[in-house]
Design a protein around this motif. Structure first.
Motif, PDB file in Angstrom:
ATOM      1  N   SER A  50       0.836  -1.193   0.000  1.00 36.44           N
ATOM      2  CA  SER A  50       0.000   0.000   0.000  1.00 36.44           C
ATOM      3  C   SER A  50       0.869   1.240   0.000  1.00 36.44           C
ATOM      4  N   ASP A  52       0.545   5.427   1.144  1.00 38.29           N
ATOM      5  CA  ASP A  52      -0.199   6.544   1.737  1.00 38.29           C
ATOM      6  C   ASP A  52       0.720   7.743   1.877  1.00 38.29           C
ATOM      7  N   ASN A  94      -7.448  -1.665  -3.438  1.00 40.36           N
ATOM      8  CA  ASN A  94      -8.231  -0.896  -2.470  1.00 40.36           C
ATOM      9  C   ASN A  94      -7.786   0.554  -2.508  1.00 40.36           C
ATOM     10  N   VAL A  96      -8.643   4.289  -0.352  1.00 37.99           N
ATOM     11  CA  VAL A  96      -9.376   5.088   0.631  1.00 37.99           C
ATOM     12  C   VAL A  96      -9.473   6.495   0.060  1.00 37.99           C
ATOM     13  N   ARG A 112     -15.357   9.850   3.907  1.00 40.36           N
ATOM     14  CA  ARG A 112     -14.458   8.744   3.574  1.00 40.36           C
ATOM     15  C   ARG A 112     -15.213   7.671   2.807  1.00 40.36           C
ATOM     16  N   HIS A 113     -14.569   7.153   1.753  1.00 39.24           N
ATOM     17  CA  HIS A 113     -15.148   6.067   0.952  1.00 39.24           C
ATOM     18  C   HIS A 113     -14.063   5.016   0.738  1.00 39.24           C
ATOM     19  N   ASP A 114     -14.349   3.797   1.163  1.00 43.89           N
ATOM     20  CA  ASP A 114     -13.420   2.679   1.049  1.00 43.89           C
ATOM     21  C   ASP A 114     -13.815   1.880  -0.184  1.00 43.89           C
ATOM     22  N   TRP A 116     -13.196  -0.843  -3.449  1.00 45.55           N
ATOM     23  CA  TRP A 116     -12.507  -2.086  -3.821  1.00 45.55           C
ATOM     24  C   TRP A 116     -12.676  -2.347  -5.310  1.00 45.55           C
TER      25      TRP A 116
END
Length: 126
Positions: A50, A52, A94, A96, A112-114, A116
Motif C-alpha cells: 500500500s 499513503d 483498495n 481510501v 471517507r469512501h473505502d 474495492w
C-alpha cells in the motif's frame, strides 16, 4: 461514485514478472491510500502493498514487489518480480478516498469512501 478499475496479472512462470494497475474512476476530492490486498474467505484482509505517502509491504513480498502511484493519472501500479507459485492468488485493489456527499439543501461534505476493485487473478506456474 468513484470506482476502481483493475488490469494486469494473468499466468506467469516462476521467477517471472507481471504488473498490476488500478485506476480510480470518477472525481474523488482526495485519494488518501491505494494498495493491494488478499481477501481470504472468512478471514481478514492481508496486506500485499500500500501507499499513503509511504510504502508498506507484506513480509512475503518485501524485496520482490514494488508499489507506485501516479497521482495525476489516479493510478497505482504493483510491479511483481521474482514470482513464486505461492504468490498465486486474486489480488484486490483498495483505495481510501474522500468523496463529496450531498445531504440536500446545498449542503455537501467530503466523506471517507473505502473502494474495492473487482480483483485480478495472478497464477504462477512452477
Amino acid at each position: 461514485q468513484a470506482r476502481l478499475v483493475e488490469s494486469g496479472g494473468g499466468l506467469v512462470q516462476a521467477g517471472g514478472s507481471t504488473r498490476l494497475s488500478c485506476t480510480v474512476s470518477g472525481n474523488p476530492a482526495r485519494i488518501d491510500t491505494m494498495g493491494w490486498y488478499l481477501r481470504p474467505p472468512g478471514g481478514p484482509r492481508e496486506l500485499v502493498a500500500s501507499y499513503d505517502g509511504r510504502t508498506h509491504y507484506g513480509e512475503s513480498v518485501k524485496g520482490r514487489f514494488t508499489i507506485s502511484v501516479d497521482k495525476a493519472k489516479k493510478t497505482a501500479y504493483l510491479q511483481m518480480n521474482n514470482l513464486k507459485p505461492q504468490d498465486t492468488a486474486v489480488y484486490y485493489c483498495n483505495a481510501v478516498l474522500s468523496v463529496p456527499k450531498d445531504y440536500g439543501s446545498g449542503f455537501v461534505e467530503n466523506v471517507r469512501h473505502d473502494a474495492w476493485g473487482q480483483g485480478t487473478q495472478v497464477t504462477v506456474s512452477a
